[in-house]
Motif scaffolding. Structure first.
Motif, PDB file in Angstrom:
ATOM      1  N   THR A   1      43.399  30.535  45.320  1.00 20.76           N
ATOM      2  CA  THR A   1      43.006  31.792  44.682  1.00 20.76           C
ATOM      3  C   THR A   1      44.222  32.488  44.067  1.00 20.76           C
ATOM      4  OG1 THR A   1      41.131  32.035  46.170  1.00 20.76           O
ATOM      5  CG2 THR A   1      41.905  34.033  45.070  1.00 20.76           C
ATOM      6  N   ARG A   2      45.315  32.523  44.811  1.00 25.07           N
ATOM      7  CA  ARG A   2      46.531  33.140  44.265  1.00 25.07           C
ATOM      8  C   ARG A   2      47.005  32.381  43.034  1.00 25.07           C
ATOM      9  NH1 ARG A   2      52.509  34.119  47.012  1.00 25.07           N
ATOM     10  NH2 ARG A   2      53.475  34.856  45.081  1.00 25.07           N
ATOM     11  N   LEU A   3      46.996  31.054  43.093  1.00 23.97           N
ATOM     12  CA  LEU A   3      47.421  30.258  41.946  1.00 23.97           C
ATOM     13  C   LEU A   3      46.521  30.522  40.746  1.00 23.97           C
ATOM     14  CD1 LEU A   3      49.235  28.091  40.711  1.00 23.97           C
ATOM     15  CD2 LEU A   3      47.705  26.361  41.714  1.00 23.97           C
ATOM     16  N   ALA A   4      45.211  30.547  40.960  1.00 29.20           N
ATOM     17  CA  ALA A   4      44.278  30.813  39.862  1.00 29.20           C
ATOM     18  C   ALA A   4      44.520  32.195  39.252  1.00 29.20           C
ATOM     19  CB  ALA A   4      42.835  30.694  40.353  1.00 29.20           C
ATOM     20  N   GLU A   5      44.760  33.183  40.089  1.00 31.90           N
ATOM     21  CA  GLU A   5      45.026  34.539  39.585  1.00 31.90           C
ATOM     22  C   GLU A   5      46.315  34.578  38.773  1.00 31.90           C
ATOM     23  OE1 GLU A   5      44.974  36.801  43.221  1.00 31.90           O
ATOM     24  OE2 GLU A   5      42.776  36.883  43.267  1.00 31.90           O
ATOM     25  N   GLU A   6      47.357  33.955  39.282  1.00 33.25           N
ATOM     26  CA  GLU A   6      48.653  33.943  38.589  1.00 33.25           C
ATOM     27  C   GLU A   6      48.541  33.214  37.248  1.00 33.25           C
ATOM     28  OE1 GLU A   6      51.769  35.150  39.583  1.00 33.25           O
ATOM     29  OE2 GLU A   6      51.351  35.739  41.653  1.00 33.25           O
TER      30      GLU A   6
END
Length: 180
Positions: A35-40
């Motif tokens: 999720t963090r990777l997708a947001e970034e």
């Protein structure tokens, strides 16, 4: 679980309250990381008009620099089997679809050499992610390659490689070949 609790600065019982099993902890870690990777990556793509691939690569390298556990987690999670990979990839799926569509459009417009966009995306992924996650292979091939300077050098090299792979076709490649 003891090691994780110690690293988090909590008692094992506290950790077990939130994550009753190792699998529950792994699932939460996979979800949080992807999720963090997708947001970034989404933020990087939204912020630039051109060179979105470069923005994505720089984001991944920045995460590797700022979050040292990120590359090792990617490497180890990817080795846990297809179900884990699919779970990790789920939040990234809209970005994958968007990237493939953009590549097809660029190919149709003659701005990108015609090739299989899905395979190209996979090749780009392996070049970028492999350069931050495969420390053992990297050490065997390159030698000592640790630290911020080495990471920046790899980033430059990978970006140059990707730019080369995504070059528009030359005039010779665009023109139909004359038959003898």
């Amino acid at each position: 679980m003891d090691a994780v609790a110690n690293a988090c600065g909590v008692r094992k019982q506290t950790l077990l309250y939130y994550f009753p099993t190792k699998d529950a902890l792994l699932q939460a870690a996979i979800h949080a990381t992807s999720t963090r990777l997708a947001e970034e990556l989404t933020e990087a793509v939204v912020q630039v008009k051109k060179n979105k691939a470069v923005a994505i690569m720089r984001t991944i390298f920045r995460l590797a620099e700022e979050w040292p556990e990120f590359p090792a987690f990617l490497r180890e999670a990817s080795r846990l089997g297809p179900a884990v990979v699919e779970q990790f990839a789920a939040p990234l799926e809209p970005l994958r679809i968007r990237a493939i569509k953009a590549m097809k459009e660029a190919m149709d417009a003659g701005e990108l050499r015609r090739q299989d966009p899905e395979l190209l995306l996979f090749t780009l992924y392996t070049a970028v992610v492999g350069s931050i996650t495969e420390a053992g292979v990297l050490h065997a091939v390159v030698g000592d390659d640790e630290g911020r300077t080495a990471l920046k050098r790899r980033q430059r090299e990978v970006i140059a490689f990707v730019r080369s792979a995504m070059q528009p076709p030359s005039a010779e490649e665009r023109s139909p070949r004359k038959q003898a």
